[in-house]
Design a protein around this motif. Structure first.
Motif, PDB file in Angstrom:
ATOM      1  N   SER A 142       0.848  -1.181   0.000  1.00  0.00           N
ATOM      2  CA  SER A 142       0.000   0.000   0.000  1.00  0.00           C
ATOM      3  C   SER A 142       0.892   1.242   0.000  1.00  0.00           C
ATOM      4  CB  SER A 142      -0.922   0.006   1.214  1.00  0.00           C
ATOM      5  OG  SER A 142      -0.168   0.093   2.409  1.00  0.00           O
ATOM      6  N   MET A 143       0.383   2.332  -0.537  1.00  0.00           N
ATOM      7  CA  MET A 143       1.175   3.548  -0.673  1.00  0.00           C
ATOM      8  C   MET A 143       1.794   4.022   0.642  1.00  0.00           C
ATOM      9  SD  MET A 143       1.091   7.087  -0.204  1.00  0.00           S
ATOM     10  CE  MET A 143      -0.578   7.738  -0.282  1.00  0.00           C
ATOM     11  N   THR A 185      -4.568   2.040  -0.140  1.00  0.00           N
ATOM     12  CA  THR A 185      -4.893   1.181   0.985  1.00  0.00           C
ATOM     13  C   THR A 185      -6.182   0.406   0.683  1.00  0.00           C
ATOM     14  OG1 THR A 185      -3.822   2.672   2.555  1.00  0.00           O
ATOM     15  CG2 THR A 185      -5.469   1.156   3.437  1.00  0.00           C
ATOM     16  N   GLY A 186      -6.155  -0.879   0.896  1.00  0.00           N
ATOM     17  CA  GLY A 186      -7.324  -1.717   0.593  1.00  0.00           C
ATOM     18  C   GLY A 186      -6.904  -2.992  -0.090  1.00  0.00           C
ATOM     19  N   TRP A 187      -7.329  -4.106   0.458  1.00  0.00           N
ATOM     20  CA  TRP A 187      -6.852  -5.395  -0.030  1.00  0.00           C
ATOM     21  C   TRP A 187      -7.353  -5.726  -1.426  1.00  0.00           C
ATOM     22  CZ3 TRP A 187      -3.118  -6.865   3.087  1.00  0.00           C
ATOM     23  CH2 TRP A 187      -2.514  -8.099   2.871  1.00  0.00           C
ATOM     24  N   ILE A 246       3.912 -11.408  -3.266  1.00  0.00           N
ATOM     25  CA  ILE A 246       3.830 -11.093  -1.841  1.00  0.00           C
ATOM     26  C   ILE A 246       3.297  -9.677  -1.719  1.00  0.00           C
ATOM     27  CG2 ILE A 246       5.148 -10.621   0.268  1.00  0.00           C
ATOM     28  CD1 ILE A 246       7.103 -12.781  -0.570  1.00  0.00           C
ATOM     29  N   CYS A 247       2.360  -9.458  -0.792  1.00  0.00           N
ATOM     30  CA  CYS A 247       1.786  -8.132  -0.624  1.00  0.00           C
ATOM     31  C   CYS A 247       1.618  -7.819   0.859  1.00  0.00           C
ATOM     32  CB  CYS A 247       0.441  -8.032  -1.343  1.00  0.00           C
ATOM     33  SG  CYS A 247      -0.762  -9.274  -0.821  1.00  0.00           S
ATOM     34  N   GLY A 248       1.525  -6.521   1.172  1.00  0.00           N
ATOM     35  CA  GLY A 248       1.344  -6.159   2.571  1.00  0.00           C
ATOM     36  C   GLY A 248       1.055  -4.684   2.779  1.00  0.00           C
ATOM     37  N   TYR A 266      -4.234   6.304  -8.360  1.00  0.00           N
ATOM     38  CA  TYR A 266      -3.812   4.986  -8.830  1.00  0.00           C
ATOM     39  C   TYR A 266      -4.616   4.562 -10.045  1.00  0.00           C
ATOM     40  CZ  TYR A 266      -2.694  -0.046  -8.633  1.00  0.00           C
ATOM     41  OH  TYR A 266      -2.274  -1.325  -8.921  1.00  0.00           O
ATOM     42  N   LEU A 267      -3.898   4.372 -11.140  1.00  0.00           N
ATOM     43  CA  LEU A 267      -4.503   3.779 -12.327  1.00  0.00           C
ATOM     44  C   LEU A 267      -4.201   2.293 -12.266  1.00  0.00           C
ATOM     45  CD1 LEU A 267      -5.810   3.703 -15.129  1.00  0.00           C
ATOM     46  CD2 LEU A 267      -3.587   4.373 -16.098  1.00  0.00           C
ATOM     47  N   ASP A 268      -5.219   1.499 -12.002  1.00  0.00           N
ATOM     48  CA  ASP A 268      -5.024   0.069 -11.843  1.00  0.00           C
ATOM     49  C   ASP A 268      -4.628  -0.545 -13.187  1.00  0.00           C
ATOM     50  OD1 ASP A 268      -5.393  -2.772 -11.486  1.00  0.00           O
ATOM     51  OD2 ASP A 268      -6.613  -2.320  -9.719  1.00  0.00           O
TER      52      ASP A 268
END
Length: 279
Positions: free
Chosen positions: A40-41, A63-65, A87-89, A193-195
């Protein structure tokens, strides 16, 4: 939460260390190795250093899963590139991978146990503790000192005014120096954020003030309910000087905190002389 022997591992460092040791974790090694990492940023850039060194795809998301979920589903649902295994967090202790679409604390503990098992394969040798592993990581990648100040119960109008004041100052901030040129602002923006997976756009995700050398100040609003707003101020300083890696966090970040409070006019706008919580 990862704890060693009288030693606390920050969520940002934990994420980076798991990524750096992914080849030791069967879940990743059996799939041919780690492909990507995401944070997350507001989470510190510690994992960015690992991604750069290991040649991994890196995502900085709001922020946000759900944003992590899109990365996990890039190939199967969106017919795009396969970023798994990943891996993410987040800085609030959430850690996970593509085995589940939610944060998984038990999985993070098991990942750390795999790392500890590797370093302690020789039962006759002195035990390698969590603290030893973290300090070795800092020696290799440098250290991202990091702290979060929460100002709770701020009047919503004041919280909005602080954010608007920061946004209005962007033009004058870039290039500004502090403490006789020791710190220089490289860029300032409101994170959008451009997904890259589904093409959606998420705006107004927090204010970033980035410094030459990798230090950052982040401001976000949270909890704008009847009890007022919470302003979260994240302060981060990257350090690769071996002589400074073990400094106390408060000491290492004291100058950056002062700069953050000066830039934001926190006390003047909110009336709060100190944060409610420091983490």
């Amino acid at each position: 939460m990862i704890l060693g022997r009288q030693f606390f591992v920050t969520p940002s460092d934990s994420l980076a260390i798991i990524a750096a040791h992914a080849n030791l974790i069967p879940f990743f090694s059996l799939q041919g190795g780690l492909k990507s990492v995401a944070r997350s940023m507001p989470t510190s850039g510690a994992v960015d250093r690992v991604a750069e060194k290991l040649g991994l795809d890196l995502f900085e998301v709001p922020t946000g899963w759900k944003f992590f979920g899109n990365i996990m589903d890039s190939k199967d649902i969106y017919k795009g590139k396969n970023f798994n295994p990943m891996i993410c967090g987040e800085e609030s202790f959430g850690t996970g991978s593509n085995h589940v679409r939610e944060k998984d604390g038990m999985w993070a503990v098991l990942a750390w146990l795999s790392i500890l098992a590797h370093y302690n394969a020789d039962a006759s040798a002195p035990f390698v503790h969590v603290e030893n592993i973290v300090k070795k990581h800092w020696e290799t990648y440098g250290r991202n000192f990091y702290v979060r100040y929460d100002y709770e119960g701020v009047a919503k109008d004041n919280a909005t005014a602080l954010m608007n004041t920061l946004i209005g100052s962007f033009g004058g901030l870039v290039g500004q120096t502090f403490l006789d040129g020791k710190y220089q602002i490289e860029s300032a923006d409101e994170f959008e954020y451009l997904d890259p997976i589904d093409g959606s756009v998420s705006s107004h995700q927090g204010i970033r003030i980035l410094f030459v050398g990798g230090s950052r100040i982040i401001f976000r609003l949270s909890g704008t309910a009847g009890s007022g707003a919470t302003i979260r101020m994240y302060v981060e300083k990257y350090e690769d000087d071996a002589a400074k890696l073990l400094l106390p966090v408060r000491e290492a970040l004291s100058e950056m905190v002062t700069i953050a409070l000066e830039i934001s006019k926190m006390a003047e706008i909110t009336g709060m002389q100190a944060p409610t919580v420091i983490t």
